[in-house]
Each structure stands twice: as C-alpha cells, then as structure tokens.
Design a protein around this motif. Structure first.
Motif, PDB file in Angstrom:
ATOM      1  N   GLU A  33      -7.118   3.747  -7.168  1.00 10.11           N
ATOM      2  CA  GLU A  33      -6.155   3.237  -6.201  1.00 10.11           C
ATOM      3  C   GLU A  33      -6.143   1.703  -6.199  1.00 10.11           C
ATOM      4  OE1 GLU A  33      -7.656   7.090  -4.129  1.00 10.11           O
ATOM      5  OE2 GLU A  33      -8.404   5.625  -5.569  1.00 10.11           O
ATOM      6  N   MET A  34      -7.343   1.111  -6.265  1.00 14.48           N
ATOM      7  CA  MET A  34      -7.424  -0.346  -6.283  1.00 14.48           C
ATOM      8  C   MET A  34      -6.780  -0.896  -7.559  1.00 14.48           C
ATOM      9  SD  MET A  34     -10.809  -2.763  -5.691  1.00 14.48           S
ATOM     10  CE  MET A  34     -11.292  -2.022  -4.139  1.00 14.48           C
ATOM     11  N   PRO A  91      -4.614   9.807  -1.657  1.00 13.76           N
ATOM     12  CA  PRO A  91      -4.903   8.482  -2.216  1.00 13.76           C
ATOM     13  C   PRO A  91      -5.380   7.519  -1.127  1.00 13.76           C
ATOM     14  CG  PRO A  91      -2.770   9.294  -2.972  1.00 13.76           C
ATOM     15  CD  PRO A  91      -3.224  10.224  -1.900  1.00 13.76           C
ATOM     16  N   GLN A  92      -6.439   6.801  -1.422  1.00 13.44           N
ATOM     17  CA  GLN A  92      -7.000   5.848  -0.455  1.00 13.44           C
ATOM     18  C   GLN A  92      -6.493   4.440  -0.767  1.00 13.44           C
ATOM     19  OE1 GLN A  92      -9.066   6.925   2.332  1.00 13.44           O
ATOM     20  NE2 GLN A  92      -7.866   8.635   1.537  1.00 13.44           N
ATOM     21  N   THR A  93      -5.214   4.223  -0.467  1.00 15.47           N
ATOM     22  CA  THR A  93      -4.607   2.913  -0.698  1.00 15.47           C
ATOM     23  C   THR A  93      -4.882   2.001   0.488  1.00 15.47           C
ATOM     24  OG1 THR A  93      -2.532   3.914   0.067  1.00 15.47           O
ATOM     25  CG2 THR A  93      -2.816   3.676  -2.307  1.00 15.47           C
ATOM     26  N   GLY A 152       0.817  -1.218   0.000  1.00 17.00           N
ATOM     27  CA  GLY A 152       0.000   0.000   0.000  1.00 17.00           C
ATOM     28  C   GLY A 152       0.846   1.262   0.000  1.00 17.00           C
ATOM     29  N   GLU A 165      -3.034  -0.838  -7.104  1.00 13.49           N
ATOM     30  CA  GLU A 165      -2.568  -1.917  -6.221  1.00 13.49           C
ATOM     31  C   GLU A 165      -2.601  -3.268  -6.944  1.00 13.49           C
ATOM     32  OE1 GLU A 165      -4.305   0.264  -2.198  1.00 13.49           O
ATOM     33  OE2 GLU A 165      -5.437  -1.314  -3.187  1.00 13.49           O
ATOM     34  N   TYR A 175       0.985   6.701  -6.667  1.00 15.87           N
ATOM     35  CA  TYR A 175      -0.262   7.388  -6.999  1.00 15.87           C
ATOM     36  C   TYR A 175      -0.165   8.877  -6.671  1.00 15.87           C
ATOM     37  CZ  TYR A 175      -5.290   7.825  -7.725  1.00 15.87           C
ATOM     38  OH  TYR A 175      -6.527   8.181  -8.210  1.00 15.87           O
ATOM     39  N   ALA A 197       2.211   1.810  -3.481  1.00  9.78           N
ATOM     40  CA  ALA A 197       1.127   2.295  -4.344  1.00  9.78           C
ATOM     41  C   ALA A 197       0.792   3.749  -4.014  1.00  9.78           C
ATOM     42  CB  ALA A 197      -0.107   1.413  -4.179  1.00  9.78           C
ATOM     43  N   TYR A 198       0.807   4.100  -2.712  1.00  6.80           N
ATOM     44  CA  TYR A 198       0.499   5.471  -2.285  1.00  6.80           C
ATOM     45  C   TYR A 198       1.518   6.460  -2.859  1.00  6.80           C
ATOM     46  CZ  TYR A 198      -0.232   9.444   0.843  1.00  6.80           C
ATOM     47  OH  TYR A 198      -0.466  10.700   1.341  1.00  6.80           O
ATOM     48  N   ASP A 223      -3.286   0.547   2.761  1.00 10.35           N
ATOM     49  CA  ASP A 223      -2.671   0.787   4.063  1.00 10.35           C
ATOM     50  C   ASP A 223      -3.353   1.903   4.840  1.00 10.35           C
ATOM     51  OD1 ASP A 223      -1.541   2.309   1.846  1.00 10.35           O
ATOM     52  OD2 ASP A 223      -0.257   3.264   3.331  1.00 10.35           O
ATOM     53  N   HIS A 249     -10.202  -4.256  -0.907  1.00 12.08           N
ATOM     54  CA  HIS A 249      -8.974  -4.048  -1.675  1.00 12.08           C
ATOM     55  C   HIS A 249      -8.148  -5.336  -1.714  1.00 12.08           C
ATOM     56  CE1 HIS A 249      -8.330   0.453  -2.382  1.00 12.08           C
ATOM     57  NE2 HIS A 249      -9.573   0.329  -1.990  1.00 12.08           N
TER      58      HIS A 249
END
Length: 240
Positions: free
Chosen positions: A186-187, A108-110, A86, A190, A93, A89-90, A112, A122
């Motif tokens: 975000e998904m 960003p809503q990753t 996460g 990931e 992103y 990815a964060y 984690d 997720h």
C-alpha cells in the motif's frame, strides 16, 4: 516530525496554483525582485500570497518548476489532500486485489485509513517520493532550493522536518533509495501515485524515472496500471 500536516497542505494547494496560473495567463505581474519564471507562472504572487494555501502553492510551484507548474496544476487539484490521495490508492489497490487469483488479503491499509502514527510513517514515505519525482527533470538548482527552504519554513516550524527536506532536495536522484522507504504494498502504491502527481509523463527523462521507480518498488504491472487508471479518472472528474 509532523510530515503529515505539511504533505496535506502541499497536496491541497492545487487550487491556489491553478488560480495563480490564470492570473499569470491574464497578464498579472510578479512582485518586485521575483520572476514569473521560464513558463510564465507568477511565482512572485505565489510567494507573496496570503494564507497557508498560497504559501503551500508557492512551495509546490517551486518544486514543480514554473513551466511544469502551469501544466501540472490540474493533477494537484485532482488528488486533493492526503486523504484524497489515500482514497485513490485504496480504489486502485482494491481493484487490483480483486483481479488476483489468490485469496483476498483483507482491506487495503492506505494512508486515509490508518491511525496517526502509521499515517505519519506513510506520509514520510510519500513526501520523499514527491520530492524525488520533482527532481526528475533536474530543474532544482541551488537558488530554487533556497526559495523552497524559505517557503517550507513558513509552512512548518519543525526544524527537524525542514532539515530533512533540505537533505532530500540535495541528494542525487536514486529511485532505488527512494523505493527503500516503502514498507508495504500500500505504501509503495501511494509513493508511486504521489510521483505520478509530480512528473510530466510526456517528458522522456521523467517517464523513465517513473518506470524505474515502479520497478524498484516491485509494483505488480497490474497494480501500476490500475494506479495510473484511477489517477486519470480523478483528472477526468474535475469540472471543465
């Protein structure tokens, strides 16, 4: 289904995988009735190892295939657990967002940074992408599926999750169907990152699958490039 816990164990198992790779290269022998596999990874020791890390490494090694597991173990270590994936990815992103001319879209809503229910959703999508990417070279046969099922059963007593994974392994590989699990950018990021973990980018078939997955996920080329760059940085940060 407690997908999050299982996925976290699999992603954290890279150290065990690398330790076993070292044992195989030093001449360690597989257990009776088990083979070292095409590439020399001592799957027998992984399957008979003690502790959750060894069991998860056994499942991941089987998903990767023995030859590829020797090559890809470092990627697993670089990604660490689910929270580490996460974080990568964060960063990717967030960097991509800052490069856009449009107004900021918020944090960003990753995975984690999400509450448990959303993190579970997720995790479900990430695990689907990870299993699909593991099939991209076509190595998982009926016997390996049985072994994977057995290892997953040792990691989780969740029969619903075990059944779901078995069905995912049995499905024909379809990047569009995999991408359909993404409910947000975000998904999607990931899922692509997890797929990067599992593929050998030097293999034409696997690289083609990865590119098609990115297309089906509707990943912006800039975000795709940023995810790949952050994944590479994570690898380079590993101790020699």
């Amino acid at each position: 289904m407690n997908t999050r816990g299982l996925l976290d164990q699999l992603l954290k198992s890279g150290q065990e995988l690398l330790q076993n790779k070292g044992l195989a290269q030093a001449g360690g022998q597989p257990q009776a009735g088990q083979g070292a596999g095409k590439g020399g990874l001592d799957i027998g020791s992984l399957l008979s190892g003690a502790g959750g890390g060894a069991l998860a490494a056994g499942a991941l090694g089987l998903l990767l295939g023995s030859k590829k597991a020797r090559k890809m173990g470092g990627k697993v270590v670089a990604y660490g657990g689910l929270a580490a994936l996460g974080v990568i990815a964060y960063k990717a992103y967030g960097n991509w967002q800052r490069q856009q001319a449009s107004a900021p879209r918020g944090e960003p809503q990753t995975v984690d940074r999400l509450p448990p229910v959303e993190a579970e959703a997720h995790s479900h999508a990430i695990l689907r992408a990870l299993v699909a990417a593991a099939k991209a070279d076509g190595h998982i046969d009926a016997r390996e599926r049985q072994l994977i099922d057995g290892e997953i059963a040792k990691l989780t007593g969740d029969l619903e999750l075990q059944g779901w994974l078995d069905r995912e392994l049995a499905k024909p590989l379809d990047p569009r169907e995999v991408a359909g699990a993404a409910q947000s950018e975000e998904m999607a990021a990931e899922m692509y990152l997890a797929s990067l973990l599992m593929v050998d980018e030097e293999n034409y078939m696997e690289r083609a699958y990865l590119d098609e997955l990115a297309r089906q996920l509707s990943l912006d080329p800039g975000l795709k490039a940023e995810l790949e760059a952050q994944a590479q940085k994570a690898l380079q940060a590993l101790p020699a």
